[in-house]
Design a protein around this motif. Structure first.
Motif, PDB file in Angstrom:
ATOM      1  N   UNK A   1       0.754  -1.264   0.524  1.00  0.00           N
ATOM      2  CA  UNK A   1       0.110  -0.163  -0.201  1.00  0.00           C
ATOM      3  C   UNK A   1       0.685   1.483  -0.341  1.00  0.00           C
ATOM      4  N   UNK A   2       2.014   1.120   0.466  1.00  0.00           N
ATOM      5  CA  UNK A   2       2.570   2.305   0.599  1.00  0.00           C
ATOM      6  C   UNK A   2       3.394   2.948  -0.680  1.00  0.00           C
ATOM      7  N   UNK A   3       3.858   1.915  -1.296  1.00  0.00           N
ATOM      8  CA  UNK A   3       4.466   1.916  -2.558  1.00  0.00           C
ATOM      9  C   UNK A   3       3.344   2.117  -3.503  1.00  0.00           C
ATOM     10  N   UNK A   4       2.417   1.780  -3.141  1.00  0.00           N
ATOM     11  CA  UNK A   4       1.601   2.453  -4.174  1.00  0.00           C
ATOM     12  C   UNK A   4       1.403   3.789  -3.828  1.00  0.00           C
ATOM     13  N   UNK A   5       0.717   4.669  -2.332  1.00  0.00           N
ATOM     14  CA  UNK A   5       0.993   5.917  -2.188  1.00  0.00           C
ATOM     15  C   UNK A   5       2.139   6.126  -3.090  1.00  0.00           C
ATOM     16  N   UNK A   6       3.229   5.890  -2.693  1.00  0.00           N
ATOM     17  CA  UNK A   6       4.534   6.741  -3.400  1.00  0.00           C
ATOM     18  C   UNK A   6       3.696   6.681  -5.380  1.00  0.00           C
TER      19      UNK A   6
ATOM     20  N   UNK B   1       1.220   7.162  -7.128  1.00  0.00           N
ATOM     21  CA  UNK B   1       0.847   7.942  -7.009  1.00  0.00           C
ATOM     22  C   UNK B   1       0.152   9.435  -6.546  1.00  0.00           C
ATOM     23  N   UNK B   2       1.343   9.447  -5.602  1.00  0.00           N
ATOM     24  CA  UNK B   2       2.017  10.752  -5.166  1.00  0.00           C
ATOM     25  C   UNK B   2       0.736  10.978  -4.181  1.00  0.00           C
ATOM     26  N   UNK B   3      -0.138  10.519  -3.030  1.00  0.00           N
ATOM     27  CA  UNK B   3      -0.461   9.633  -2.351  1.00  0.00           C
ATOM     28  C   UNK B   3       0.101   9.735  -0.242  1.00  0.00           C
ATOM     29  N   UNK B   4       0.806  10.835  -0.628  1.00  0.00           N
ATOM     30  CA  UNK B   4       1.932  10.705   1.032  1.00  0.00           C
ATOM     31  C   UNK B   4       1.712  11.015   1.442  1.00  0.00           C
ATOM     32  N   UNK B   5       0.420  11.755   1.652  1.00  0.00           N
ATOM     33  CA  UNK B   5      -0.393  11.695   3.082  1.00  0.00           C
ATOM     34  C   UNK B   5      -0.329  10.043   4.191  1.00  0.00           C
ATOM     35  N   UNK B   6      -1.106   9.466   2.721  1.00  0.00           N
ATOM     36  CA  UNK B   6      -1.627   8.206   3.021  1.00  0.00           C
ATOM     37  C   UNK B   6       0.011   7.317   3.948  1.00  0.00           C
ATOM     38  N   UNK B   7       0.984   8.087   2.890  1.00  0.00           N
ATOM     39  CA  UNK B   7       2.472   7.439   3.126  1.00  0.00           C
ATOM     40  C   UNK B   7       2.832   7.386   4.896  1.00  0.00           C
ATOM     41  N   UNK B   8       2.316   8.689   5.291  1.00  0.00           N
ATOM     42  CA  UNK B   8       2.858   9.057   6.894  1.00  0.00           C
ATOM     43  C   UNK B   8       1.992   8.287   7.237  1.00  0.00           C
ATOM     44  N   UNK B   9       0.601   7.689   6.639  1.00  0.00           N
ATOM     45  CA  UNK B   9      -0.166   7.002   8.077  1.00  0.00           C
ATOM     46  C   UNK B   9      -0.566   5.864   7.680  1.00  0.00           C
TER      47      UNK B   9
ATOM     48  N   UNK C   1      12.462   1.333  -7.376  1.00  0.00           N
ATOM     49  CA  UNK C   1      12.297   2.865  -6.741  1.00  0.00           C
ATOM     50  C   UNK C   1      12.317   3.284  -7.164  1.00  0.00           C
ATOM     51  N   UNK C   2      13.666   3.719  -7.899  1.00  0.00           N
ATOM     52  CA  UNK C   2      14.176   4.696  -8.773  1.00  0.00           C
ATOM     53  C   UNK C   2      12.716   4.929  -9.999  1.00  0.00           C
ATOM     54  N   UNK C   3      12.102   4.430 -10.340  1.00  0.00           N
ATOM     55  CA  UNK C   3      11.208   4.091 -11.373  1.00  0.00           C
ATOM     56  C   UNK C   3      10.132   5.187 -10.572  1.00  0.00           C
ATOM     57  N   UNK C   4       9.542   4.513  -9.420  1.00  0.00           N
ATOM     58  CA  UNK C   4       8.843   5.127  -8.506  1.00  0.00           C
ATOM     59  C   UNK C   4       8.763   6.543  -8.376  1.00  0.00           C
TER      60      UNK C   4
ATOM     61  N   UNK D   1      10.571 -10.169  -4.342  1.00  0.00           N
ATOM     62  CA  UNK D   1       9.451  -9.094  -4.842  1.00  0.00           C
ATOM     63  C   UNK D   1      10.271  -8.046  -4.484  1.00  0.00           C
ATOM     64  N   UNK D   2      10.159  -7.448  -5.468  1.00  0.00           N
ATOM     65  CA  UNK D   2      10.797  -5.909  -5.431  1.00  0.00           C
ATOM     66  C   UNK D   2      10.167  -5.066  -4.446  1.00  0.00           C
ATOM     67  N   UNK D   3       8.306  -5.273  -4.995  1.00  0.00           N
ATOM     68  CA  UNK D   3       7.618  -4.490  -3.920  1.00  0.00           C
ATOM     69  C   UNK D   3       7.679  -4.796  -2.425  1.00  0.00           C
ATOM     70  N   UNK D   4       8.747  -5.635  -1.910  1.00  0.00           N
ATOM     71  CA  UNK D   4       9.362  -5.132  -0.312  1.00  0.00           C
ATOM     72  C   UNK D   4      10.875  -6.000  -0.065  1.00  0.00           C
TER      73      UNK D   4
END
Length: 376
Positions: free
Chosen positions: A261-266, A268-276, A327-330, A373-376
């Motif tokens: 979820x945190x990587x998805x938030x990055x 999509x630019x939802x950094x407030x959700x990343x903090x949560x 991560x660079x792509x994200x 898995x590159x997402x973890x």
């Protein structure tokens, strides 16, 4: 030694007085001088010398009224109550002594203060007000609080009751009591929720009391706390307004799912959700390769570019080549979203760190079944 001086016979009165005065003179602290003068005054009263006692009390009152900022509160209280106790023994209250020394303290007012201080919850405080009776407040209560505040400068109960009086004067007692009752009920609901032993019980309670928990009052209450458990539950509440309860439950109990979820938030630019997400499950930050990367982005969002650069280097050093590249792509996608809180130049530097630290390896090696898995 004080009792011995007071017990001296008439023939020894003059010598005793000299001893008192010598002892007082040797003290350099006005507070201590005032306390000893208070004892001396009580002794003079017991021997019938009211004129001497009054002279002593006038000076003692001045002594103990000096700024006590550098004195322990219990010493201030001891000195001031000693002077008041002596003044109360005079047959007539002299007009030239301060009100804190001579004014009566009605039992009803004192009972209210004591009951309020002993109360451990709003039910008991409300009972104290009910027992006090109408009218509330009585005309004597403001002065009683002023005197007690002077005598006991470390008692927070005085400020609490003053605030109650002010609110009751502005809004009416019934409205204030109703508001305090609502605050008490809110606090009880939150305390019960936070105190659940398991996440299964916690999320069931959240589902059953959703309307009472997802409110501005509860979020404000949790946001005021510095306790990690309160911050975590605040994050859970806010995430629950955006996601299904089952999704939030998975986030809290499964760091890998929370990281997704945190990587998805990055991306999509939802950094407030990343903090949560990081608050809801702090174990995300410990995931190899991913945790430091998430902290890097969060630090960038807070404007601390130097620390973000340091974290980016650590993230690159602990991540696999595939994770670094992903991560660079994200971050390139994040750059395209133009999040206002992000420093574009600092973001580019972090991207360069992640990209430069990826060694050149044949693609076949990156796609083996052992690749994490590159997402973890």
């Amino acid at each position: 030694c004080i009792s011995d001086l007071c017990a001296a016979g008439a023939s020894e009165a003059l010598a005793g007085q000299n001893l008192w005065e010598t002892a007082i003179t040797k003290l350099t602290n006005p507070l201590a001088q005032g306390e000893l003068r208070g004892h001396f005054a009580a002794c003079a009263i017991s021997q019938g010398d009211h004129r001497k006692a009054l002279d002593l009390l006038r000076q003692a009152a001045v002594d103990v009224e000096t700024d006590p900022a550098d004195q322990p509160p219990y010493l201030v209280t001891r000195a001031r109550t000693t002077v008041r106790a002596a003044a109360q023994q005079l047959p007539d209250a002299p007009a030239n002594l301060p009100s804190w020394a001579i004014s009566p303290l009605p039992d009803t007012d004192i009972d209210l203060v004591n009951a309020w201080q002993a109360a451990t919850d709003w039910d008991q405080r409300e009972a104290a007000i009910t027992t006090y009776g109408a009218p509330f407040p009585r005309p004597t209560l403001p002065q009683t609080l002023d005197i007690l505040d002077f005598l006991y400068p470390d008692r927070s109960v005085i400020d609490e009751l003053r605030a109650l009086l002010t609110a009751a004067d502005d809004q009416g007692l019934s409205a204030v009591l109703a508001d305090q009752r609502a605050q008490h009920d809110t606090l009880q609901t939150v305390s019960t929720w936070i105190g659940k032993d398991t996440w299964n019980e916690s999320f069931k309670y959240l589902a059953d009391h959703r309307d009472r928990l997802i409110t501005n009052e509860v979020t404000h209450l949790l946001a005021q706390s510095d306790e990690p458990v309160a911050r975590q539950h605040l994050a859970i509440l806010l995430l629950s307004t955006r996601l299904q309860n089952q999704d939030v439950f998975t986030i809290v109990t499964d760091p890998s799912a929370a990281a997704d979820h945190a990587l998805d938030a990055i991306e999509t630019g939802h950094l407030n959700q990343l903090a949560l997400l990081l608050q809801a499950n702090s174990n995300i930050a410990r995931l190899p390769g991913t945790g430091l990367f998430l902290l890097t982005v969060l630090t960038l969002a807070t404007g601390n570019t130097d620390q973000a650069t340091t974290l980016a280097r650590a993230a690159a050093a602990t991540a696999t080549p595939l994770q670094c590249r992903a991560n660079a792509i994200r971050l390139r996608k994040l750059h395209e979203t133009a999040v206002p809180s992000l420093n574009g130049d600092a973001l580019q530097r972090v991207i360069a760190i992640l990209a430069d630290d990826v060694p050149n390896q044949p693609p076949a090696q990156e796609n083996t079944t052992d690749t994490p898995n590159p997402r973890r």
